[in-house]
Enzyme design. Sequence first.
Site, PDB file in Angstrom:
ATOM      1  N   ASP A 293       0.857  -1.211  -0.114  1.00 36.62           N
ATOM      2  CA  ASP A 293      -0.145  -0.009  -0.048  1.00 36.62           C
ATOM      3  C   ASP A 293       0.897   1.282   0.253  1.00 36.62           C
ATOM      4  O   ASP A 293       1.477   1.636   0.901  1.00 36.62           O
ATOM      5  CB  ASP A 293      -1.000  -0.045   1.107  1.00 36.62           C
ATOM      6  CG  ASP A 293      -1.918   1.138   1.407  1.00 36.62           C
ATOM      7  OD1 ASP A 293      -1.592   2.019   0.675  1.00 36.62           O
ATOM      8  OD2 ASP A 293      -2.931   0.946   2.222  1.00 36.62           O
ATOM      9  N   HIS A 294       0.802   1.949  -1.238  1.00 35.49           N
ATOM     10  CA  HIS A 294       1.736   3.079  -1.224  1.00 35.49           C
ATOM     11  C   HIS A 294       1.675   4.176  -0.259  1.00 35.49           C
ATOM     12  O   HIS A 294       2.240   4.987  -0.218  1.00 35.49           O
ATOM     13  CB  HIS A 294       1.922   3.644  -2.566  1.00 35.49           C
ATOM     14  CG  HIS A 294       3.106   4.087  -3.228  1.00 35.49           C
ATOM     15  ND1 HIS A 294       4.000   4.620  -2.251  1.00 35.49           N
ATOM     16  CD2 HIS A 294       3.626   4.492  -4.388  1.00 35.49           C
ATOM     17  CE1 HIS A 294       5.166   5.114  -3.208  1.00 35.49           C
ATOM     18  NE2 HIS A 294       4.910   4.855  -4.196  1.00 35.49           N
TER      19      HIS A 294
END
Length: 591
Positions: free
Chosen positions: A563-564
């Site tokens: 998850d950036h």
Amino acid sequence: MALVDIQVPDIGDFDEVTVIELLVKPGDTVTAEQSLITVESDKASMEIPSSHAGVVKELRVKLDDKVKQGSVVLTLEVAGAQAAAPAAAAAPAPASASDASTVPAAASASAQTAPVSAAAASPAPVAAPAAASGPVEVRVPDIGDFKDVVVIEVMVKPGDAIKAEQSLITVESDKASMEIPSSAAGVLKELKVKLGDTVNIGDLLAILEGSTAAAVSSSAATPAASAAPAPSASSASAGSVASAAPASVTASAASAPAAAAPAPAQPAHQPTATPPVGLPHASPSVRKFARELGVPLVELKGTGLKGRITLDDVQGFTKAVMAGDTRTQAQVAKTPAPAPAASGTGVGLDLLPWPKVDFAKFGPVERQPLARIKKISGANLHRNWVMIPHVCNHDDADITDLEAFRVQMNKENEKSGVKITMLAFLIKASVAALKKFPNFNASLDGDQLVLKQYFNIAFAADTPNGLVVPVIKDADKKGIVQISQEMGELAKKARDGKLSPAEMSGACFTISSLGGIGGRYFTPIINAPEVAILGVCKSRVEPVWDGKAFQPRLMQPMSLSWDHRVIDGAAAARFNAYLGQILADFRRIML
Ligand code: CAO
């Protein structure tokens, strides 16, 4: 500034309807056409929009009040010029706000101060029924300014004996929902619509056999039709229904809805009857909101009036699911799959409507209902895919020595009945990597990162009914053999459909192993609210350059999705590299 009383506009032949939702409060600034309240009969619910822009001075209705055309909803403080020139869109929601331009002046006038007279608003009575014996087509009647309404419920099936005016389907626009009754009695031979279809006036809904056309009176008017005169298509519609109710209906079609007009409001003494079976008790806007989020309304317990599902209920449900609430997930388990953007509005993400293809045109097809697990995992995966900015890093780990060790261990422990697979080592190696990179062992909660100090590792298990994700709890405290044993037990339970919600909850990180099947790399979807997932494919012997020569090494392909919002690319690359180091030399796990 001037004070303007906003009244319930012409709502067709609805006599009295119940206020089931207040959408604004004193002090709120509202725009013209903004929905103010939701009203409901037993057959339809609709939102009453404001005819003016302004600030809500006083609410003149409360929940459960009965209102009718001309009832004052609220007092609005509006700018002087506005008071004189209200927006033209004060027709109730069935004439949807976005179609304001097509709402006739009479309707907007009614919303201001002077309700349209009943004579002007009501459709002309339609003559008595005509008998028909052969197959009869039932079509969508005049539904006012509704266009492309979505079928959200099908209440009958082929073979059912249908009474005249019995509801066949429920349709919904973004502002109102209503049931479409049958124009005739008979046995349902063929249903021409299905859930998720969009329909318009005149569309063929069903074919009845042994039919008798419905007796029609002015009381069967559509809520929309009286607020907005039947569009020209209505004559076509009525004409199509003509086989059921011929001459008289056709003759009156220009000004009146046909026999099959959407069901009228219920008598005033039962205004808040429970909704039709299977249809969640919620206003159209709440339903639409839920659909956008993929929230299964049937699983929600409404906290509103008489158990009505409110916007807050939908939001609460979403938050609970995002937080991994097992109770909620278990509830989700019972839900039907959300229709894939069936409404075609694409609201929220502003997507194109879902393609609607008649596959049978191209060849034979067979329809199968989605398995329960597929519905659950589908809804969750869809949300995760849409809501998490995924990035995926691919890497390889040299597991030559580890595989040799694993094979040797299995030989030595042949009699124990516990088979050790590479996945057990991957779980243990992941724990080590999570310890080294704590941000991977975290969840987002608003603008806070929740860093977990426990290490529960989930693994995706393929079952005949779909994908489930059991969890090995406290994997940091367990050895490879114990993990293998638990995995075997959980995988068996998964295949037998016997996993409990507790066995599928509380994960920090998930591994999806296709190692037993094949492939090279893939992009697994993060299992929210986790922030990363490791996908592994089948290892294979590859030539690896050792500085002097190519050596045959067993290489394990790894795909890490992250998850950036929480993790950066450099951290992900380091995570994979560290995982690779451990798998290449498992002694490092002790360091
Ligand atoms: N490389 C090469 N071979 C591997 C391997 C790998 N990475 N991982 C497992 N194998 C081998 C095993 O050693 C075993 O070989 P033998 O039969 O010769 O002993 C064989 O593949 C089968 O292993 P397995 O699948 O039964 O066991 P597992 O522990 O690897 O996996 C489970 C268990 C439940 C995770 C697995 O059966 C499964 O369901 N995998 C699918 C997961 C999935 O669908 N993921 C996709 C999610 S996204 O849609």
